[in-house]
Write an enzyme that holds these catalytic residues in place. Structure first.
Site, PDB file in Angstrom:
ATOM      1  N   GLY A   1     -29.624  37.123 -29.204  1.00 27.96           N
ATOM      2  CA  GLY A   1     -28.681  36.748 -30.252  1.00 27.96           C
ATOM      3  C   GLY A   1     -28.318  35.278 -30.333  1.00 27.96           C
TER       4      GLY A   1
ATOM      5  N   ASP B   1     -23.851  34.366 -28.710  1.00 26.63           N
ATOM      6  CA  ASP B   1     -23.691  34.440 -30.164  1.00 26.63           C
ATOM      7  C   ASP B   1     -22.270  34.854 -30.550  1.00 26.63           C
ATOM      8  OD1 ASP B   1     -24.218  36.900 -29.049  1.00 26.63           O
ATOM      9  OD2 ASP B   1     -25.661  37.558 -30.544  1.00 26.63           O
TER      10      ASP B   1
ATOM     11  N   ASP C   1     -17.198  39.840 -28.256  1.00 27.81           N
ATOM     12  CA  ASP C   1     -16.629  41.023 -28.881  1.00 27.81           C
ATOM     13  C   ASP C   1     -15.643  41.656 -27.883  1.00 27.81           C
ATOM     14  OD1 ASP C   1     -16.500  43.004 -30.916  1.00 27.81           O
ATOM     15  OD2 ASP C   1     -18.022  44.199 -29.927  1.00 27.81           O
TER      16      ASP C   1
ATOM     17  N   LYS D   1     -14.431  37.549 -31.866  1.00 27.74           N
ATOM     18  CA  LYS D   1     -13.663  38.624 -32.514  1.00 27.74           C
ATOM     19  C   LYS D   1     -12.538  39.009 -31.559  1.00 27.74           C
ATOM     20  CE  LYS D   1     -17.378  41.350 -34.213  1.00 27.74           C
ATOM     21  NZ  LYS D   1     -17.963  42.694 -34.422  1.00 27.74           N
TER      22      LYS D   1
ATOM     23  N   VAL E   1     -21.189  41.632 -37.919  1.00 33.51           N
ATOM     24  CA  VAL E   1     -21.900  40.550 -38.597  1.00 33.51           C
ATOM     25  C   VAL E   1     -23.360  40.470 -38.169  1.00 33.51           C
ATOM     26  CG1 VAL E   1     -19.875  39.110 -39.066  1.00 33.51           C
ATOM     27  CG2 VAL E   1     -21.032  38.933 -36.849  1.00 33.51           C
TER      28      VAL E   1
ATOM     29  N   ASP F   1     -28.100  40.604 -34.907  1.00 39.63           N
ATOM     30  CA  ASP F   1     -28.881  41.682 -35.508  1.00 39.63           C
ATOM     31  C   ASP F   1     -28.065  42.934 -35.783  1.00 39.63           C
ATOM     32  OD1 ASP F   1     -28.596  42.310 -32.642  1.00 39.63           O
ATOM     33  OD2 ASP F   1     -29.901  43.999 -33.117  1.00 39.63           O
TER      34      ASP F   1
ATOM     35  N   ARG G   1     -31.828  38.940 -37.839  1.00 33.80           N
ATOM     36  CA  ARG G   1     -31.553  37.762 -36.996  1.00 33.80           C
ATOM     37  C   ARG G   1     -31.916  36.471 -37.714  1.00 33.80           C
ATOM     38  NH1 ARG G   1     -30.378  39.490 -31.745  1.00 33.80           N
ATOM     39  NH2 ARG G   1     -31.459  41.346 -31.027  1.00 33.80           N
TER      40      ARG G   1
HETATM   41  P1  IMP Z   1     -19.336  42.117 -25.774  1.00 39.55           P
HETATM   42  O1  IMP Z   1     -19.912  42.325 -24.416  1.00 39.55           O
HETATM   43  O2  IMP Z   1     -18.674  43.360 -26.303  1.00 39.55           O
HETATM   44  O3  IMP Z   1     -18.450  40.905 -25.891  1.00 39.55           O
HETATM   45  O4  IMP Z   1     -20.546  41.985 -26.740  1.00 39.55           O
HETATM   46  C1  IMP Z   1     -21.212  40.843 -26.955  1.00 39.55           C
HETATM   47  C2  IMP Z   1     -22.573  41.151 -27.537  1.00 39.55           C
HETATM   48  O5  IMP Z   1     -22.544  42.241 -28.455  1.00 39.55           O
HETATM   49  C3  IMP Z   1     -23.031  39.974 -28.345  1.00 39.55           C
HETATM   50  O6  IMP Z   1     -23.795  39.120 -27.567  1.00 39.55           O
HETATM   51  C4  IMP Z   1     -23.844  40.602 -29.436  1.00 39.55           C
HETATM   52  O7  IMP Z   1     -25.175  40.736 -28.994  1.00 39.55           O
HETATM   53  C5  IMP Z   1     -23.263  41.964 -29.626  1.00 39.55           C
HETATM   54  N1  IMP Z   1     -22.344  42.007 -30.774  1.00 39.55           N
HETATM   55  C6  IMP Z   1     -21.007  42.132 -30.773  1.00 39.55           C
HETATM   56  N2  IMP Z   1     -20.480  42.126 -32.004  1.00 39.55           N
HETATM   57  C7  IMP Z   1     -21.537  41.980 -32.842  1.00 39.55           C
HETATM   58  C8  IMP Z   1     -21.656  41.878 -34.275  1.00 39.55           C
HETATM   59  O8  IMP Z   1     -20.690  41.919 -35.053  1.00 39.55           O
HETATM   60  N3  IMP Z   1     -22.919  41.729 -34.753  1.00 39.55           N
HETATM   61  C9  IMP Z   1     -24.019  41.664 -33.949  1.00 39.55           C
HETATM   62  N4  IMP Z   1     -23.952  41.753 -32.624  1.00 39.55           N
HETATM   63  C10 IMP Z   1     -22.720  41.910 -32.065  1.00 39.55           C
HETATM   64 MG    MG Z   2     -25.663  38.825 -27.436  1.00 36.26          MG
END
Ligand code: IMP
Ligand code: MG
Length: 176
Positions: free
Chosen positions: A42, A100, A103, A131, A153, A159, A165
């Site tokens: 990403g 990227d 979340d 986010k 997004v 993706d 992407r």
């Molecule tokens: P986290 O571990 O929940 O913070 O997730 C991070 C990863 O989830 C990012 O590196 C993205 O690959 C994926 N991700 C989280 N939200 C989105 C989104 O809205 N679109 C695409 N990929 C996302």
């Molecule tokens: Mg990622």
């Protein structure tokens, strides 16, 4: 399936923000050498554009890590696995992890612990998007491109089921 994608952040807005981020990173790492570690897949588009905006007086090395907590869906499983490690040593280096989007925070939190154990001179985190409303684990992100609301997004490296992407802008898939 043909999806309808609306633009959330245009290519021009991203480019403008990356100039600012590059300037800030260049100031913060002046006189130092920097190892930038991008998260596959990403962060690839973001990382290549961002590192081009870092002042050429700073010696920049790039490397990649692949960490996965997602299947082909849109929610994090929380079980973050390292699928591919970096090739460079981190011992005594200034390391900037480039992601990227933050979340739940679980991926960056895991990488912070994983790389922190390798005695880098410093370890900072950078993300194109944040986010904050989705956060499950507190994680200190030093550089953020844009804070966004809770929408899934795509584009600029991100993706949905491995597609989109390559979109040059950040968009929202309307009919997920
Ligand atoms: P986290 O571990 O929940 O913070 O997730 C991070 C990863 O989830 C990012 O590196 C993205 O690959 C994926 N991700 C989280 N939200 C989105 C989104 O809205 N679109 C695409 N990929 C996302
Ligand atoms: Mg990622």
């Amino acid at each position: 399936m043909s999806a309808k994608i609306s633009v959330m952040i245009s290519e021009e807005e991203v480019a403008k923000r990356l100039v600012e981020m590059g300037e800030q990173i260049s100031r913060d790492y002046a006189g130092k050498e920097l190892l930038v570690v991008g998260t596959l897949r990403g962060a690839v588009y973001f990382m290549t554009e961002l590192t081009k905006r870092i002042d050429e007086s700073i010696p920049v090395t790039i490397d990649f890590v692949s960490a996965s907590s997602y299947g082909n869906g849109t929610t994090s499983s929380g079980d973050v696995r390292i699928l591919k490690d970096v090739e460079e040593s981190m011992e005594g280096k200034h390391v900037l992890v480039v992601e990227d989007i933050v979340d739940t925070g679980q991926t960056l939190s895991r990488l912070l612990g994983y790389f922190g154990a390798r005695n880098p001179a410093s370890l900072k985190l950078c993300a194109l998007l944040d986010k904050p409303s989705r956060r499950v684990v507190e994680v200190p992100v030093d550089y953020v491109g844009f804070q966004i609301e809770d929408k899934f997004v795509v584009g600029y490296g991100m993706d949905y089921a491995q597609i989109y992407r390559n979109l040059p802008y950040i968009g929202v898939v309307e009919n997920i």
